[in-house]
Design a protein around this motif. Structure first.
Motif, PDB file in Angstrom:
ATOM      1  N   ALA A   1       0.813  -1.117  -0.090  1.00 22.27           N
ATOM      2  CA  ALA A   1      -0.014   0.106   0.070  1.00 22.27           C
ATOM      3  C   ALA A   1       0.981   1.216  -0.078  1.00 22.27           C
ATOM      4  N   LEU A   2       2.028   1.208   0.908  1.00 23.13           N
ATOM      5  CA  LEU A   2       2.754   2.270   0.706  1.00 23.13           C
ATOM      6  C   LEU A   2       3.452   2.655  -0.697  1.00 23.13           C
ATOM      7  N   SER A   3       3.850   1.597  -1.265  1.00 21.92           N
ATOM      8  CA  SER A   3       4.440   1.526  -2.625  1.00 21.92           C
ATOM      9  C   SER A   3       3.639   2.263  -3.764  1.00 21.92           C
ATOM     10  N   THR A   4       2.178   1.885  -3.516  1.00 24.83           N
ATOM     11  CA  THR A   4       1.101   2.346  -4.355  1.00 24.83           C
ATOM     12  C   THR A   4       1.067   3.940  -3.958  1.00 24.83           C
ATOM     13  N   MET A   5       1.211   4.132  -2.536  1.00 22.33           N
ATOM     14  CA  MET A   5       1.063   5.601  -2.481  1.00 22.33           C
ATOM     15  C   MET A   5       2.055   6.401  -2.977  1.00 22.33           C
ATOM     16  N   ALA A   6       3.439   5.911  -2.962  1.00 23.81           N
ATOM     17  CA  ALA A   6       4.546   6.429  -3.410  1.00 23.81           C
ATOM     18  C   ALA A   6       4.307   7.029  -5.119  1.00 23.81           C
ATOM     19  N   LYS A   7       3.935   5.998  -5.554  1.00 15.74           N
ATOM     20  CA  LYS A   7       3.533   6.108  -7.146  1.00 15.74           C
ATOM     21  C   LYS A   7       2.453   7.139  -7.419  1.00 15.74           C
ATOM     22  N   VAL A   8       1.339   7.560  -6.451  1.00 21.76           N
ATOM     23  CA  VAL A   8       0.444   8.413  -6.745  1.00 21.76           C
ATOM     24  C   VAL A   8       0.875   9.531  -6.163  1.00 21.76           C
ATOM     25  N   ARG A   9       1.510   9.740  -5.191  1.00 29.40           N
ATOM     26  CA  ARG A   9       2.388  10.900  -4.888  1.00 29.40           C
ATOM     27  C   ARG A   9       3.286  11.451  -6.069  1.00 29.40           C
ATOM     28  N   GLU A  10       4.096  10.473  -6.537  1.00 27.69           N
ATOM     29  CA  GLU A  10       4.934  10.793  -7.830  1.00 27.69           C
ATOM     30  C   GLU A  10       4.080  11.584  -8.916  1.00 27.69           C
ATOM     31  N   ILE A  11       2.947  10.589  -9.281  1.00 30.21           N
ATOM     32  CA  ILE A  11       2.160  11.191 -10.431  1.00 30.21           C
ATOM     33  C   ILE A  11       1.726  12.751 -10.133  1.00 30.21           C
ATOM     34  N   ASP A  12       1.040  12.877  -8.984  1.00 28.76           N
ATOM     35  CA  ASP A  12       0.575  14.084  -8.480  1.00 28.76           C
ATOM     36  C   ASP A  12       1.515  15.135  -8.585  1.00 28.76           C
ATOM     37  N   GLU A  13       2.978  15.017  -7.973  1.00 25.97           N
ATOM     38  CA  GLU A  13       3.719  15.814  -8.152  1.00 25.97           C
ATOM     39  C   GLU A  13       4.098  16.174  -9.387  1.00 25.97           C
ATOM     40  N   LEU A  14       4.184  15.288 -10.461  1.00 20.88           N
ATOM     41  CA  LEU A  14       4.510  15.496 -11.829  1.00 20.88           C
ATOM     42  C   LEU A  14       3.245  16.280 -12.567  1.00 20.88           C
ATOM     43  N   GLU A  15       2.203  16.076 -12.072  1.00 21.74           N
ATOM     44  CA  GLU A  15       1.084  16.676 -12.705  1.00 21.74           C
ATOM     45  C   GLU A  15       1.097  18.512 -12.306  1.00 21.74           C
ATOM     46  N   GLN A  16       1.526  18.679 -11.086  1.00 21.95           N
ATOM     47  CA  GLN A  16       1.770  20.047 -10.543  1.00 21.95           C
ATOM     48  C   GLN A  16       2.994  20.724 -11.134  1.00 21.95           C
ATOM     49  N   ARG A  17       4.123  19.881 -11.452  1.00 22.76           N
ATOM     50  CA  ARG A  17       5.237  20.443 -12.098  1.00 22.76           C
ATOM     51  C   ARG A  17       4.852  20.881 -13.537  1.00 22.76           C
ATOM     52  N   LEU A  18       4.160  19.859 -14.218  1.00 25.86           N
ATOM     53  CA  LEU A  18       3.717  20.281 -15.568  1.00 25.86           C
ATOM     54  C   LEU A  18       2.745  21.521 -15.466  1.00 25.86           C
ATOM     55  N   ALA A  19       1.841  21.381 -14.777  1.00 22.37           N
ATOM     56  CA  ALA A  19       1.040  22.629 -14.856  1.00 22.37           C
ATOM     57  C   ALA A  19       1.704  24.130 -14.519  1.00 22.37           C
ATOM     58  N   GLU A  20       2.781  23.814 -13.604  1.00 21.58           N
ATOM     59  CA  GLU A  20       3.554  25.046 -13.434  1.00 21.58           C
ATOM     60  C   GLU A  20       4.418  25.491 -14.633  1.00 21.58           C
ATOM     61  N   LEU A  21       4.847  24.332 -15.386  1.00 23.84           N
ATOM     62  CA  LEU A  21       5.643  24.775 -16.556  1.00 23.84           C
ATOM     63  C   LEU A  21       4.707  25.417 -17.670  1.00 23.84           C
ATOM     64  N   GLU A  22       3.516  24.791 -17.745  1.00 23.12           N
ATOM     65  CA  GLU A  22       2.533  25.356 -18.761  1.00 23.12           C
ATOM     66  C   GLU A  22       2.149  26.699 -18.509  1.00 23.12           C
TER      67      GLU A  22
END
Length: 145
Positions: A119-140
């Motif tokens: 479950a922690l591993s899944t949570m890490a992947k979810v966090r990673e995707i969320d952070e990438l989405e935020q960074r992409l939105a910032e870049l845009e």
């Protein structure tokens, strides 16, 4: 004139080299909805059930097991709820270490620890995707300026 090796009924659906034409099928009606063997079993279900019961009552252990499996299926294992204090920091490494410590202390079972680590591993992947989405939105946003 050379005769085609394929049945006449499929000749319209095949190319000259014998392959199926795009969108054509060798079985246009599709897979039958019901298996003929299943249909035969269902037609005789009552008689087959009664025979299995009679065999079980006569002492046939295989028939008895089959009947009991239908009356009272085997119970599935279910873990009891656990209480585990987790670090409030939200740091996944700290949480993973706490889970491993609880498993080695015997506070939680090893299989439960494995599930929690998954479950922690899944949570890490979810966090990673969320952070990438935020960074992409910032870049845009920065590129739009």
């Amino acid at each position: 004139m050379k005769k085609s090796p394929h049945p006449e009924s499929t000749a319209k659906s095949r190319t000259k080299d014998g392959r199926w034409k795009k969108g054509a099928s060798g079985n246009p009606s599709g897979r039958p909805v019901e298996n003929p063997a299943r249909r035969l079993l269902m037609a005789n279900a009552e008689q087959l059930t009664q025979t299995a019961i009679n065999l079980a009552l006569a002492g046939d252990t295989t028939a008895l097991n089959a009947c009991l499996a239908r009356i009272a299926p085997p119970l599935k294992g279910q873990a009891a709820p656990i209480q585990l204090e987790m670090p409030a920091s939200g740091n996944l490494l700290d949480q993973a270490q706490r889970i491993l410590q609880a498993a080695t202390d015997g506070t939680i079972a090893p299989d439960i620890a494995g599930q929690l680590m998954q479950a922690l591993s899944t949570m890490a992947k979810v966090r990673e995707i969320d952070e990438l989405e935020q960074r992409l939105a910032e870049l845009e946003r920065s590129l739009e300026k």
